[in-house]
Design an enzyme around this catalytic site. Sequence first.
Site, mmCIF file in Angstrom:
data_model
loop_
_atom_site.group_PDB
_atom_site.id
_atom_site.type_symbol
_atom_site.label_atom_id
_atom_site.label_comp_id
_atom_site.label_asym_id
_atom_site.label_seq_id
_atom_site.Cartn_x
_atom_site.Cartn_y
_atom_site.Cartn_z
ATOM 1 N N GLY A 37 0.822 -1.204 0.000
ATOM 2 C CA GLY A 37 0.000 0.000 0.000
ATOM 3 C C GLY A 37 0.845 1.238 0.000
ATOM 4 O O GLY A 37 2.066 1.186 0.086
ATOM 5 N N GLU A 38 0.162 2.348 -0.117
ATOM 6 C CA GLU A 38 0.833 3.630 -0.176
ATOM 7 C C GLU A 38 0.181 4.560 0.820
ATOM 8 O O GLU A 38 -1.043 4.680 0.857
ATOM 9 C CB GLU A 38 0.716 4.191 -1.603
ATOM 10 C CG GLU A 38 1.549 5.413 -1.813
ATOM 11 C CD GLU A 38 1.768 5.725 -3.291
ATOM 12 O OE1 GLU A 38 1.545 4.842 -4.134
ATOM 13 O OE2 GLU A 38 2.156 6.859 -3.564
ATOM 14 N N GLY A 39 0.991 5.180 1.646
ATOM 15 C CA GLY A 39 0.457 6.134 2.611
ATOM 16 C C GLY A 39 0.886 7.541 2.266
ATOM 17 O O GLY A 39 1.400 7.789 1.177
ATOM 18 N N THR A 40 0.662 8.451 3.165
ATOM 19 C CA THR A 40 0.967 9.845 2.923
ATOM 20 C C THR A 40 2.472 10.063 2.777
ATOM 21 O O THR A 40 2.914 10.807 1.908
ATOM 22 C CB THR A 40 0.427 10.708 4.079
ATOM 23 O OG1 THR A 40 -0.886 10.234 4.403
ATOM 24 C CG2 THR A 40 0.338 12.148 3.679
ATOM 25 N N ALA A 84 4.807 7.317 2.942
ATOM 26 C CA ALA A 84 5.558 6.079 2.787
ATOM 27 C C ALA A 84 4.891 5.110 1.838
ATOM 28 O O ALA A 84 3.686 5.151 1.619
ATOM 29 C CB ALA A 84 5.708 5.411 4.155
ATOM 30 N N ASP A 134 -0.663 11.281 16.509
ATOM 31 C CA ASP A 134 -1.452 11.041 15.288
ATOM 32 C C ASP A 134 -2.404 9.864 15.483
ATOM 33 O O ASP A 134 -2.526 8.998 14.623
ATOM 34 C CB ASP A 134 -0.517 10.808 14.099
ATOM 35 C CG ASP A 134 -1.234 10.983 12.758
ATOM 36 O OD1 ASP A 134 -2.305 11.626 12.734
ATOM 37 O OD2 ASP A 134 -0.724 10.477 11.749
HETATM 38 P P1 ADP Z 1 -1.743 5.396 5.868
HETATM 39 O O1 ADP Z 1 -1.568 5.457 7.362
HETATM 40 O O2 ADP Z 1 -1.739 6.729 5.192
HETATM 41 O O3 ADP Z 1 -2.816 4.462 5.409
HETATM 42 P P2 ADP Z 1 0.603 3.756 5.839
HETATM 43 O O4 ADP Z 1 1.861 4.265 5.249
HETATM 44 O O5 ADP Z 1 0.584 3.572 7.299
HETATM 45 O O6 ADP Z 1 -0.435 4.760 5.302
HETATM 46 O O7 ADP Z 1 0.197 2.401 5.171
HETATM 47 C C1 ADP Z 1 -0.201 2.293 3.836
HETATM 48 C C2 ADP Z 1 -0.887 0.973 3.630
HETATM 49 O O8 ADP Z 1 0.051 -0.101 3.816
HETATM 50 C C3 ADP Z 1 -1.991 0.685 4.628
HETATM 51 O O9 ADP Z 1 -3.222 1.148 4.205
HETATM 52 C C4 ADP Z 1 -1.962 -0.832 4.714
HETATM 53 O O10 ADP Z 1 -2.714 -1.389 3.655
HETATM 54 C C5 ADP Z 1 -0.523 -1.185 4.508
HETATM 55 N N1 ADP Z 1 0.182 -1.405 5.798
HETATM 56 C C6 ADP Z 1 0.766 -0.469 6.584
HETATM 57 N N2 ADP Z 1 1.351 -1.014 7.664
HETATM 58 C C7 ADP Z 1 1.132 -2.343 7.585
HETATM 59 C C8 ADP Z 1 1.479 -3.479 8.419
HETATM 60 N N3 ADP Z 1 2.185 -3.328 9.553
HETATM 61 N N4 ADP Z 1 1.088 -4.701 8.022
HETATM 62 C C9 ADP Z 1 0.383 -4.855 6.877
HETATM 63 N N5 ADP Z 1 0.013 -3.851 6.062
HETATM 64 C C10 ADP Z 1 0.386 -2.597 6.392
#
Ligand code: ADP
Length: 312
Positions: free
Chosen positions: A14-17, A19, A134
């Site tokens: 996945g993609e977050g803000t 990372a 957060d």
């Molecule tokens: P956000 O908090 O903006 O959703 P993150 O960077 O925390 O972005 O995470 C992006 C995506 O990556 C999440 O929506 C999730 O699908 C996946 N993800 C994040 N952390 C984990 C984890 N520890 N285990 C499995 N999937 C994860």
Amino acid sequence: EEEKRKYVKGKKLGEGTYANVYLGFLRNDTSQLVAIKKIKVQKEYTEGMAPDAVREIKHLQELSHPNIITLHSVFSSKDQNLNLVLEYLPLGDLEMLIRDTDRVRYGAADIKAWMGMLTRAVWFCHENFVLHRDIKPNNLLIAADGEVKLADFGLARSFSDPYKPMTSNVITRWYRPPELLFGAKHYSGAVDVWSVGLVFAELVIRTPYIAGNTEMHQINLICQAIGTPTEENWPGVTKLPEYTVEKEVVPIRGRDHYMAMFGTVGYEGVDLLMKTLILDPKKRVTARDMLKHEWWHKDPKPTRKQDLPKKS
Ligand code: ADP
């Protein structure tokens, strides 16, 4: 370099803000899955920043608690990006459960169990002198055994602020306390308690309780939902750098208002909620005192973690 070699990076999860998140596994034991979170560092900040950030995050590795996501390792790659190796939690987050009103049913006992896990996580952070800053349903990940785990821990403080967001995704202000919205430079664990209160409210009504589109809108909505911050209810508030409220002062909402809206968690649940949403951070309940509240001992008992609702 050694840390980096211990893991193999797999497909993108996945993609977050800030990372991109990848599936990963231990080179020595490919059945051991992890999540590798690669934090993008803006070029103008790269010089020397990643090593600092690594040092900062290292102490979070020592925070070991069942309701806090485990940080296995931290390393910076050659492009100076910061890589966090985290516990792999594939069952989604609390936001997914709150929003899926068609398929996910839950009640007061489930809310009490989730709130207990969240409150213990926040208490543990504060006991160890770390603010999360957060807390929101999307940062509460769900483990296979039903345990809720606070994630994105410390990132807000250690890295997020100096860097611009990767995407144009606006960072949510819905869980931000009034002291931060008014530009307070000195703040405490009370900032997290406010966010915990808003997660509590959202678990009950299944929609964000105070969802502003801008900081100003957020402040106005807080005034309407909770009451207008004034010198009377919060001595010193008018001296904060960005204190601005509308001329029409809204009186602090009474218990009857909260009972009408959040009564499904009972009188004691509403009492705890009200204490987390006190405007003056000095008067707001602490995480430690939240754990001493009578609500936890009243009926219904919190649901056992293995019996909690899960993503279907
Ligand atoms: P956000 O908090 O903006 O959703 P993150 O960077 O925390 O972005 O995470 C992006 C995506 O990556 C999440 O929506 C999730 O699908 C996946 N993800 C994040 N952390 C984990 C984890 N520890 N285990 C499995 N999937 C994860």
